[in-house]
Design a protein around this motif. Sequence first.
Motif, PDB file in Angstrom:
ATOM      1  N   VAL A  12       1.095  -1.287  -0.096  1.00  0.00           N
ATOM      2  CA  VAL A  12       0.198   0.211  -0.253  1.00  0.00           C
ATOM      3  C   VAL A  12       1.384   1.632  -0.037  1.00  0.00           C
ATOM      4  N   PRO A  13       0.588   2.585  -0.777  1.00  0.00           N
ATOM      5  CA  PRO A  13       1.449   3.752  -0.622  1.00  0.00           C
ATOM      6  C   PRO A  13       1.766   3.977   0.990  1.00  0.00           C
ATOM      7  N   LYS A  14       2.505   5.060   0.636  1.00  0.00           N
ATOM      8  CA  LYS A  14       3.134   4.941   2.857  1.00  0.00           C
ATOM      9  C   LYS A  14       2.211   5.987   3.258  1.00  0.00           C
ATOM     10  N   ASN A  15       1.610   7.071   2.390  1.00  0.00           N
ATOM     11  CA  ASN A  15       0.170   7.894   3.464  1.00  0.00           C
ATOM     12  C   ASN A  15      -0.659   7.146   3.716  1.00  0.00           C
ATOM     13  N   PHE A  16      -1.127   5.843   3.728  1.00  0.00           N
ATOM     14  CA  PHE A  16      -2.225   4.601   4.323  1.00  0.00           C
ATOM     15  C   PHE A  16      -1.339   3.485   5.085  1.00  0.00           C
ATOM     16  N   THR A  17      -2.353   3.606   6.584  1.00  0.00           N
ATOM     17  CA  THR A  17      -1.735   2.805   6.844  1.00  0.00           C
ATOM     18  C   THR A  17      -3.231   1.713   8.067  1.00  0.00           C
ATOM     19  N   ILE A  18      -2.843   0.709   8.416  1.00  0.00           N
ATOM     20  CA  ILE A  18      -3.976  -0.422   8.623  1.00  0.00           C
ATOM     21  C   ILE A  18      -5.189   0.286   9.660  1.00  0.00           C
ATOM     22  N   HIS A  19      -6.137   0.356   9.799  1.00  0.00           N
ATOM     23  CA  HIS A  19      -7.121   0.957  10.875  1.00  0.00           C
ATOM     24  C   HIS A  19      -7.967  -0.638  10.796  1.00  0.00           C
TER      25      HIS A  19
ATOM     26  N   LYS B  61      -9.485   5.869  -2.765  1.00  0.00           N
ATOM     27  CA  LYS B  61      -9.453   6.948  -2.359  1.00  0.00           C
ATOM     28  C   LYS B  61      -8.656   7.712  -1.000  1.00  0.00           C
ATOM     29  N   SER B  62      -9.826   7.079  -0.169  1.00  0.00           N
ATOM     30  CA  SER B  62      -9.859   7.095   1.777  1.00  0.00           C
ATOM     31  C   SER B  62      -8.836   5.567   1.935  1.00  0.00           C
ATOM     32  N   PHE B  63      -9.684   4.746   1.440  1.00  0.00           N
ATOM     33  CA  PHE B  63      -9.413   3.445   1.736  1.00  0.00           C
ATOM     34  C   PHE B  63      -8.713   2.602   1.035  1.00  0.00           C
ATOM     35  N   ALA B  64      -8.063   0.845   1.274  1.00  0.00           N
ATOM     36  CA  ALA B  64      -7.700  -0.359   0.033  1.00  0.00           C
ATOM     37  C   ALA B  64      -7.509  -1.132   1.013  1.00  0.00           C
ATOM     38  N   THR B  65      -7.909  -1.773   0.236  1.00  0.00           N
ATOM     39  CA  THR B  65      -8.400  -3.353   1.137  1.00  0.00           C
ATOM     40  C   THR B  65      -7.580  -4.453   0.762  1.00  0.00           C
TER      41      THR B  65
ATOM     42  N   VAL C 100      -6.129   2.963   5.698  1.00  0.00           N
ATOM     43  CA  VAL C 100      -7.147   4.696   5.193  1.00  0.00           C
ATOM     44  C   VAL C 100      -5.983   5.136   5.117  1.00  0.00           C
ATOM     45  N   ARG C 101      -6.079   5.840   4.674  1.00  0.00           N
ATOM     46  CA  ARG C 101      -4.893   7.353   3.872  1.00  0.00           C
ATOM     47  C   ARG C 101      -4.882   8.617   4.706  1.00  0.00           C
ATOM     48  N   GLU C 102      -4.335   8.588   4.556  1.00  0.00           N
ATOM     49  CA  GLU C 102      -3.409   9.580   6.518  1.00  0.00           C
ATOM     50  C   GLU C 102      -4.521  10.853   6.630  1.00  0.00           C
ATOM     51  N   ASP C 103      -4.913  11.321   7.433  1.00  0.00           N
ATOM     52  CA  ASP C 103      -5.664  12.146   7.545  1.00  0.00           C
ATOM     53  C   ASP C 103      -7.140  13.031   6.726  1.00  0.00           C
TER      54      ASP C 103
ATOM     55  N   ASN D  26      -5.219   4.277  16.929  1.00  0.00           N
ATOM     56  CA  ASN D  26      -4.159   5.635  16.802  1.00  0.00           C
ATOM     57  C   ASN D  26      -2.333   4.586  16.595  1.00  0.00           C
ATOM     58  N   PRO D  27      -2.356   4.173  14.954  1.00  0.00           N
ATOM     59  CA  PRO D  27      -1.171   3.835  14.556  1.00  0.00           C
ATOM     60  C   PRO D  27      -0.755   4.338  13.799  1.00  0.00           C
ATOM     61  N   ARG D  28       0.009   5.776  14.343  1.00  0.00           N
ATOM     62  CA  ARG D  28       1.080   6.511  13.769  1.00  0.00           C
ATOM     63  C   ARG D  28       1.364   6.802  14.965  1.00  0.00           C
ATOM     64  N   ASP D  29       1.148   7.089  16.357  1.00  0.00           N
ATOM     65  CA  ASP D  29       0.862   8.129  17.503  1.00  0.00           C
ATOM     66  C   ASP D  29       1.259   6.276  18.914  1.00  0.00           C
ATOM     67  N   PHE D  30       2.073   5.683  18.768  1.00  0.00           N
ATOM     68  CA  PHE D  30       2.669   4.374  19.457  1.00  0.00           C
ATOM     69  C   PHE D  30       3.921   3.838  19.361  1.00  0.00           C
ATOM     70  N   ARG D  31       4.385   3.135  20.295  1.00  0.00           N
ATOM     71  CA  ARG D  31       5.767   2.498  19.798  1.00  0.00           C
ATOM     72  C   ARG D  31       5.313   1.597  20.568  1.00  0.00           C
TER      73      ARG D  31
END
Length: 383
Positions: free
Chosen positions: A90-97, A124-128, A148-151, A326-331
């Motif tokens: 998936v594109p880098k600006n898409f994140t698993i939700h 445009k907003s979601f990829a499966t 989901v596309r970021e933001d 919050n897939p990009r906001d934790f370690r």
Amino acid sequence: MLHYPLFTLQILQFFDAFSCIHCAMSTLLRPPPVDPSKSAIENVLELTQLSDIDPDLFSNTRPLWHPPGARGVYGGAVIAQCLSAAQRTVPKNFTIHSMHCYFVLAGNSEIPVIYHVEHVREGKSFATRTVQARQRGKVIFTTTMSFVREDSGGKLLLEHSTDMPDIPGPIEDNDDLRFPQGSDGPFLSQRVEILNNDSPNPHTKKTRQWIKARGEISLAGGHEAHLSALAYMSDSYFIGTIARVHKLWRYSSARAGNNKSTIDEEILKTLLAMDDESLKRVQGIDNHDIKRLRRIQNGEDTSVDLDPKPEVGMMVSLDHTIYFHNPRDFRADEWMFTEMETPWAGDGRGLVFQKIFSRNGKLIATCVQEGVVRLKQPTESKL
């Protein structure tokens, strides 16, 4: 049902035949040396992309862990590697939700796993993506994931979140023992006392622990490595929550008067040699288990108990769902708090919910798992 291109089907059939012939090989290629620049969990979950054949084909780079006494490989590894494979498509600006998984067959640790990623949707907003893990011509695991596309939610957002319980934080250098991985496991944990542990109602209890990946996840791994690590850890003692809140015995021994052992004898030997304080640090062991171990140690007949409890005859996961909040906001290499509860069990199955919070109290994932939980049935006397 998935519809693969003919060439891809031929390739999958080839690898299935290859894995049957080379059943002693746990990976397609000889595993490379452990990369010291990566954390233990990154090395465990490393994938080999078979891009010269098909960019959507992957395989495990290193052997998968088969817990002694389990029917197959540790499910968290397959969950995490499916996620890792899909994230690379998936594109880098898409994140698993969200990801919805089914355990179909027990995985064999001596045979390579082939992961095939299918591009179901490019929106445009979601990829499966759907990923199937295969061995010997059969699907052992399947999952469908949504990215989901970021933001993409816009500037004006509707937000709410449950609060993390007010509990003591983790204690450094005082981690629970994990059998059989022990100190070599790719993540650490610390148990917190079960909430409402003395309640007669299992559905009111909550099992809790602190977890984190061992070492430091590399910068090169990006947020994807933290998400895969979280997926790996989410399967740890998940369906086992039901056994814990019912205080069921899970460590049957053939030498304790049972016909069949449900625990590796070397592990049982190690447990029997430990003192009570050390046993309390073992993941999955409670006071009832300690009492039972002492009875085995003393050579007593555990089938006759002052406080008899049923024994687990079979416990295996059926499905596994993760919602990433919050897939990009934790370690994942920093402490995270998990809380599990089971609202229902019956008909040989049970359901467990899990919430995972970051150290600062942010809800980062909600997980659901259903599994087979069958009790050992009494032996019927033959007339």
